[in-house]
Write a protein that holds these residues in place. Sequence first.
Motif, short mmCIF file in Angstrom:
data_model
loop_
_atom_site.label_atom_id
_atom_site.label_comp_id
_atom_site.label_asym_id
_atom_site.label_seq_id
_atom_site.Cartn_x
_atom_site.Cartn_y
_atom_site.Cartn_z
N TYR A 45 0.58 -1.18 -0.22
CA TYR A 45 -0.34 0.15 -0.35
C TYR A 45 0.86 1.38 0.01
N LYS A 50 -1.39 4.66 -0.87
CA LYS A 50 -2.56 4.84 0.37
C LYS A 50 -2.54 6.10 1.42
N GLU A 51 -2.93 6.49 1.58
CA GLU A 51 -3.31 8.13 2.41
C GLU A 51 -3.27 7.75 3.54
N PRO A 72 -1.08 8.64 -5.75
CA PRO A 72 -1.41 7.38 -5.83
C PRO A 72 -1.41 7.20 -7.77
N ASP B 438 -11.74 3.05 0.07
CA ASP B 438 -11.08 1.55 -0.58
C ASP B 438 -11.58 1.75 -2.17
N PHE B 441 -9.51 5.27 -4.07
CA PHE B 441 -7.67 4.03 -3.38
C PHE B 441 -7.36 3.15 -4.87
N GLN B 445 -5.36 3.88 -8.42
CA GLN B 445 -4.19 2.92 -7.93
C GLN B 445 -3.74 2.40 -9.86
#
Lengths: 250, 490
Positions: A45, A50-51, A72, B438, B441, B445
């Motif tokens: 991560y 990831k923050e 990211p 999530d 993210f 990503q």
Amino acid sequence: MLEIKNLVVQIEDKRILNGLNLTVNNGEVAAIMGPNGSGKSTLSYVIAGKEDYEVLDGEILLDGENILEMGPDERAAAGVFLAFQYPLEIPGVASMTFLKAAMNAQLKARGESELSTPDFIKRVNAAAAQLEIPKDMLKRALNVGFSGGEKKRMEILQMALLRSSFCILDETDSGLDIDALRIVSEGVNALRSPDRSFLVITHYQRLLNHIVPDTVHVMHSGRIVRSGGKELALELEANGYADYRESEAA
Amino acid sequence: MPAVQETIDQVRLIDVDQYKYGFETEVEMEKSPKGLSEDVIRFISAKKGEPEWMLQWRLDAYKRWQTMQEPNWARVSYDKIDYNEIYYYAAPKNNPAPKSLDEVDPEILRTYEKLGIPLREQEILAGVEPERRVAVDAVFDSVSVATTFKEELKKAGVIFMPISEAIREYPDLVKQYLGTVVPVTDNFFATLNSAVFTDGSFVYVPPGVRCPMELSTYFRINEKNTGQFERTLIIADKGSYVSYLEGCTAPKRDENQLHAAVVELIALDDAEIKYSTVQNWYPGDAQGKGGIYNFVTKRGDCRGKNSVITWTQVETGSAITWKYPSCILRGDNSRGEFYSIAVSNGMQQVDSGTKMIHLGKNTTSRIISKGIAAGRSENTYRGLVSAHRKATGARNFTNCDSLLIGNECGAHTVPYIESKNATAVFEHEATTSKISEDQMFYCQQRGLSDEEATALIVNGFVKDVLQQLPMEFAVEAQKLISISLEGSVG
């Protein structure tokens, strides 16, 4: 090439990585093994950005450039790909739509022109065929109602299409039956090339029979405690992680 | 910083003023005296050249309105409206009824051009596939300035014209249907509309006719301190079909402006009406200053057997929305549908939903509502499904989903279900979800920015409803939703 130097990371005041050092060369497949709670997933991560994680010290260099200051999405455009242990569902968004959005976003970030629809479809179909992904699955909403194996194949499909240079597989073998494991591994092996490197995170030796690593690193308490060749994985399989736990206790 | 925290911070900074339709047009206007009185109503009626019966109808409504109270049951709050501070009629000067586009003030034409609304038929004909043509009625403040494709529609027997013209040219039709779905006494805002309505569209589709093109009205409020009170009446005669689209915009202003419209739909035996709205009135700024008060009564009457009425709405604008497009399922085997996307951001308040009133046998209804709340907005779905005791075999399916962006907004679902017939089957599903960190993210990503990720997730959330819109509108609506949420995402 990815270089991690003295990486110290905490989450909610809990130290997870304690001065981790790791180098993965271009074209190398590096495996990271370690017991539960050793910080393996945190490492993946933090590399992907990831923050929730607070980086207290150290740096992560991708081809010489420190990526810790990047968001990211910028890291993704720079070549970092993370195959999630638990891929997320995006209801109402067809997998095809998602793939196109992701590919075009990365092309745009790199200042390249977007793909034409026929080119996009050609690429997807070729990559999907290799992973035995049926067309119907590409029309369904991303990961919604997918089996464990379908989700992991979809991750590898994205990895193939995004042409990332540094790919992390976070416990990709979890939840896979033998057939799915084979398909996924073959997919990854087909992507091995001198200008792409992999970081394969796993608990078990099993996956490494299919994706044979160049190097194996043992992680414990947020550090790499031992490194070696592929035979190290077999040794771990035989002896477990007990040695490392004892050394910690001592 | 976690994505959600960032989202919230962004929302604090948000300037809802992404609103790109906020410009004002300089045209000389003629207005009624400020405030409301019998004289003002007579003034409006005279301006429209109305027959005596219409004036009487208005005056009766006004008398009734004076005895009524503003409703307060909706989950919205606002300062008391001073009905005497509003102008009830505003029209571009010297041009009450242009005969052709050449007579329309060029400033007004430019306004519609800026809004992307084609009024010149030649241009439309030159560039667009025949089956894609849309006939447009453009309403600027209190008057209709242009209606396209009138002649061609007339050939098919379809009447599509400003309602003020229909009152003069087709008084019998208007008299027969006006106020039969939303009675003069229906509610405070509808009664006010009945007294002072200025313009709007009138559509009549004769028996067996499938309207050859989409019909569309664009409403523009321009003048300040002016209320807009349009009235739309659509009649689909036996076995006919019509699809009607409605869009609306207004300039940015510091004061609130009132919009109290009434829409009545009547579907006779085997007829079908599709009514789509993209509502984009000015929503006010980030502090909740300005914006349109949108108090609208929309109701369809499935009067004939096997008739179908479908409401589709994409609501992104207005400071306050109070709107419940409903269906009275009177004819046996009739069907009512309501598809809604309501997006609120900044300080917007939305209280919207539908009523499905099952009266006939084997009537069915379907409600799909998607609410998206961001900023400090409040977004309420309020819906009634009822079965009369004679409504044997009535069926309803309701699905209400809410999506929250950030943690200072609210989403509420208030369903009312009344069944007086034991054979009725009503289903209700509701979910509330947040865009998770999530999910964000995961998308990031893969290379998507915050905004791209949010837009993608939101589009997935509203997909079922967007599919109900005619294609050109769906594309427009999708863009509009993204714009409305700009700045609300981290």
